[in-house]
Motif scaffolding. Structure first.
Motif, short mmCIF file in Angstrom:
data_model
loop_
_atom_site.label_atom_id
_atom_site.label_comp_id
_atom_site.label_asym_id
_atom_site.label_seq_id
_atom_site.Cartn_x
_atom_site.Cartn_y
_atom_site.Cartn_z
N LEU A 175 -3.88 10.26 5.44
CA LEU A 175 -3.44 9.07 4.72
C LEU A 175 -3.88 9.10 3.24
O LEU A 175 -4.47 8.15 2.72
CB LEU A 175 -3.95 7.79 5.40
CG LEU A 175 -3.06 6.56 5.21
CD1 LEU A 175 -1.77 6.69 6.00
CD2 LEU A 175 -3.79 5.29 5.62
N VAL A 176 -3.56 10.18 2.59
CA VAL A 176 -3.86 10.31 1.16
C VAL A 176 -2.97 9.33 0.39
O VAL A 176 -1.77 9.21 0.65
CB VAL A 176 -3.60 11.75 0.67
CG1 VAL A 176 -3.78 11.85 -0.84
CG2 VAL A 176 -4.54 12.72 1.40
N LEU A 177 -3.54 8.62 -0.56
CA LEU A 177 -2.81 7.61 -1.30
C LEU A 177 -2.26 8.18 -2.60
O LEU A 177 -2.93 8.97 -3.29
CB LEU A 177 -3.70 6.40 -1.60
CG LEU A 177 -4.29 5.71 -0.38
CD1 LEU A 177 -5.13 4.51 -0.79
CD2 LEU A 177 -3.20 5.27 0.59
N SER A 178 -1.06 7.77 -2.96
CA SER A 178 -0.43 8.23 -4.19
C SER A 178 -1.12 7.64 -5.41
O SER A 178 -1.51 6.46 -5.41
CB SER A 178 1.06 7.82 -4.19
OG SER A 178 1.62 8.00 -5.47
N ASP A 179 -1.24 8.43 -6.44
CA ASP A 179 -1.81 7.95 -7.70
C ASP A 179 -0.95 6.85 -8.32
O ASP A 179 -1.43 6.09 -9.16
CB ASP A 179 -1.96 9.10 -8.70
CG ASP A 179 -3.00 10.13 -8.26
OD1 ASP A 179 -3.88 9.76 -7.44
OD2 ASP A 179 -2.92 11.28 -8.71
N GLU A 180 0.31 6.76 -7.91
CA GLU A 180 1.22 5.75 -8.45
C GLU A 180 1.04 4.37 -7.84
O GLU A 180 1.61 3.39 -8.34
CB GLU A 180 2.68 6.19 -8.25
CG GLU A 180 3.08 7.49 -8.90
CD GLU A 180 4.51 7.85 -8.57
OE1 GLU A 180 5.43 7.18 -9.09
OE2 GLU A 180 4.71 8.79 -7.76
N LEU A 181 0.28 4.28 -6.75
CA LEU A 181 0.22 3.02 -6.02
C LEU A 181 -0.29 1.87 -6.87
O LEU A 181 0.28 0.78 -6.88
CB LEU A 181 -0.64 3.18 -4.76
CG LEU A 181 -0.78 1.94 -3.88
CD1 LEU A 181 0.58 1.42 -3.42
CD2 LEU A 181 -1.69 2.22 -2.69
N GLY A 182 -1.38 2.10 -7.60
CA GLY A 182 -1.96 1.03 -8.41
C GLY A 182 -0.97 0.48 -9.42
O GLY A 182 -0.87 -0.74 -9.62
N GLU A 183 -0.20 1.36 -10.05
CA GLU A 183 0.78 0.92 -11.03
C GLU A 183 1.88 0.09 -10.37
O GLU A 183 2.31 -0.95 -10.90
CB GLU A 183 1.38 2.13 -11.74
CG GLU A 183 2.41 1.79 -12.80
CD GLU A 183 2.98 3.02 -13.47
OE1 GLU A 183 3.93 2.87 -14.27
OE2 GLU A 183 2.48 4.14 -13.21
N VAL A 184 2.37 0.54 -9.22
CA VAL A 184 3.42 -0.18 -8.51
C VAL A 184 2.93 -1.57 -8.09
O VAL A 184 3.68 -2.56 -8.17
CB VAL A 184 3.89 0.62 -7.28
CG1 VAL A 184 4.77 -0.22 -6.37
CG2 VAL A 184 4.63 1.88 -7.72
N LEU A 185 1.66 -1.67 -7.68
CA LEU A 185 1.14 -2.94 -7.21
C LEU A 185 1.01 -3.99 -8.32
O LEU A 185 0.91 -5.19 -8.03
CB LEU A 185 -0.22 -2.74 -6.53
CG LEU A 185 -0.20 -2.02 -5.17
CD1 LEU A 185 -1.61 -1.87 -4.63
CD2 LEU A 185 0.68 -2.77 -4.17
N GLN A 186 1.03 -3.57 -9.55
CA GLN A 186 0.85 -4.53 -10.65
C GLN A 186 1.97 -5.57 -10.70
O GLN A 186 1.79 -6.67 -11.25
CB GLN A 186 0.77 -3.79 -11.98
CG GLN A 186 -0.51 -2.99 -12.14
CD GLN A 186 -0.55 -2.18 -13.43
OE1 GLN A 186 0.23 -2.42 -14.35
NE2 GLN A 186 -1.47 -1.24 -13.50
N ALA A 187 3.12 -5.26 -10.15
CA ALA A 187 4.25 -6.20 -10.15
C ALA A 187 4.55 -6.75 -8.76
O ALA A 187 5.54 -7.45 -8.57
CB ALA A 187 5.50 -5.51 -10.70
N ALA A 188 3.68 -6.47 -7.79
CA ALA A 188 3.98 -6.82 -6.40
C ALA A 188 3.80 -8.31 -6.12
O ALA A 188 2.84 -8.93 -6.58
CB ALA A 188 3.09 -6.01 -5.45
N GLU A 189 4.75 -8.87 -5.38
CA GLU A 189 4.63 -10.23 -4.85
C GLU A 189 4.07 -10.20 -3.42
O GLU A 189 3.37 -11.13 -3.01
CB GLU A 189 6.01 -10.91 -4.84
CG GLU A 189 6.65 -11.07 -6.20
CD GLU A 189 6.10 -12.27 -6.97
OE1 GLU A 189 5.28 -13.01 -6.39
OE2 GLU A 189 6.48 -12.44 -8.13
#
Length: 404
Positions: A175-189
């Motif tokens: 379950l390695v997490l993508s480095d992009e996850l944090g950026e994507v979460l910045q706009a998450a509802e």
């Protein structure tokens, strides 16, 4: 709107096999399996062990998920049946269900191959931590109510329809997490978390939890964090996940089998007094802000502000019931048709009684009466999550209305 709804943390390629009692009976004879051996707790190191486990689940009429020692066991067993290749994993199935209603999202994946590229809805965005293509199939076996197996001293008839998942999936286990996850979460509802149940190493789990919480620092303050529980391959590790994440989870969701595992006994899901006691015990073990429990008779939210999730509970029930009735590839019209079905009278009576007994700390919605000859029992919890989140999106995000 894909960036508004983020579903993680891993997807799968599934082998869905068609039930064939004659094949199972042949394997019972081939491996000389006796009735006294049947159990759901056996370590699955061979095809024989898998058959023993499968029959144990069938005897009890329950579902579950089990680790197998090698994907070769999955391939060997699946080769004996007709099979369908589909996509699974809670975030992927939830995303596919939401897509039927025109609601888009971003899915976090830990593995990728041509099956995923071909079968993922075109309106579903994804990020992935995979550095190369891999395929580690999950075997999914479903049996219908009344499915019958008779061989030697084994004579079983399934009391309820259900499904069992067998898997050996290194990418999801890591379950390695993508480095992009944090950026994507910045706009998450809405951010859905699932998949930690597959990890088997405590040090790996702790590191992934730390990394996830770092990514989650970018979540907007108003974002809803939804956690979907599942059967842990190493049950002792589930507490580590709760210890790490409960302070950032808004909705903690689980099904009837997981609830009964936590309280340590089978439950009469229609006995209000028994369920009030059990839900109190469950909340003591999992002191989440809001607990969601979804069952075949009803689904409920338990906690402060539970009533705010009534529409989401209804959306989850409707979506899961649509999959149960129609299978893969259902449409918005199928969803609407199910929404007009009569509700289960036992579930309705339970819902009224438990709300009367507990008050505003519980919101309970009855399930529908869904009579179908060949129900789909695979992925109902995943689809419930998709329906729940779709309803959350519709209540707070600009989405097109349902078709008239």
């Amino acid at each position: 709107m894909t960036e508004k709804l983020v579903l993680g943390l891993g997807g799968t390629v599934d082998y869905e096999i068609g039930w064939d009692s004659s094949v199972i009976e042949g394997l019972i004879t081939h491996y000389s399996i006796g009735a006294s051996e049947l159990t759901t707790s056996i370590a699955i190191d061979s095809e024989r062990d898998l058959v023993v486990s499968l029959l144990g689940f069938m005897k009890d009429g329950v579902g579950g998920e089990r680790f197998v020692a090698s994907s070769d066991i999955v391939e060997q067993f699946a080769s004996r049946f007709d099979k369908r290749i589909t996509l699974g994993g809670t975030p992927v199935r939830a995303a596919m269900a939401m897509s039927a209603l025109g609601i888009t999202c971003t899915v976090h994946l830990v593995s990728i191959d041509d099956h995923v590229r071909r079968l993922l809805p075109p309106d579903c965005a994804y990020i992935s931590s995979a550095v190369r293509d891999t395929t580690d199939p999950h075997l999914i076996v479903q049996f219908g109510q009344g499915a019958h197996v008779r061989s030697g001293d084994i004579d079983l008839t399934a009391p309820h329809p259900n499904r069992i998942i067998y898997t050996n999936d290194p990418p999801n286990r890591e379950l390695v997490l993508s480095d992009e996850l944090g950026e994507v979460l910045q706009a998450a509802e809405v951010f859905m978390i699932s998949g930690f149940n597959v990890i088997q190493n405590a040090a790996v789990l702790d590191e992934r939890l730390r990394t996830l919480k770092t990514h989650m620092r970018g979540l907007p303050p108003h974002a809803v964090v939804y956690y979907e529980d599942a059967g842990f391959h190493v049950p002792a590790l589930s507490q580590r996940v709760r210890d790490a994440l409960l302070d950032v989870i808004d909705v903690y969701s689980l099904n009837e089998e997981e609830m009964q595992a936590y309280v340590g006994r089978p439950l009469d899901l229609l006995d209000v007094d028994e369920m009030v006691r059990a839900l109190g015990e469950l909340h003591a073990a999992i002191p989440a802000k809001v607990l969601v429990v979804h069952t075949k008779y009803w689904s409920l939210a338990w906690g402060d502000g539970a009533g705010a999730f009534e529409a989401s509970l209804r959306g989850g029930i409707t979506m899961a019931s649509t999959r149960y009735r129609t299978g893969d590839g259902f449409t918005e019209r199928d969803y609407l048709d199910v929404s007009h079905l009569p509700v289960n009278p036992h579930g309705a009576a339970f819902a009224e009684s438990i709300e009367g007994a507990v008050g505003s700390a519980v919101c309970c919605v009855p399930a529908f009466v869904v009579d179908v000859e060949h129900p789909t029992t695979i992925g109902l919890g995943d689809t419930f999550a998709g329906g729940f989140i779709a309803a959350l999106a519709r209540s707070g995000l600009p989405q097109r209305p349902l078709v008239p």
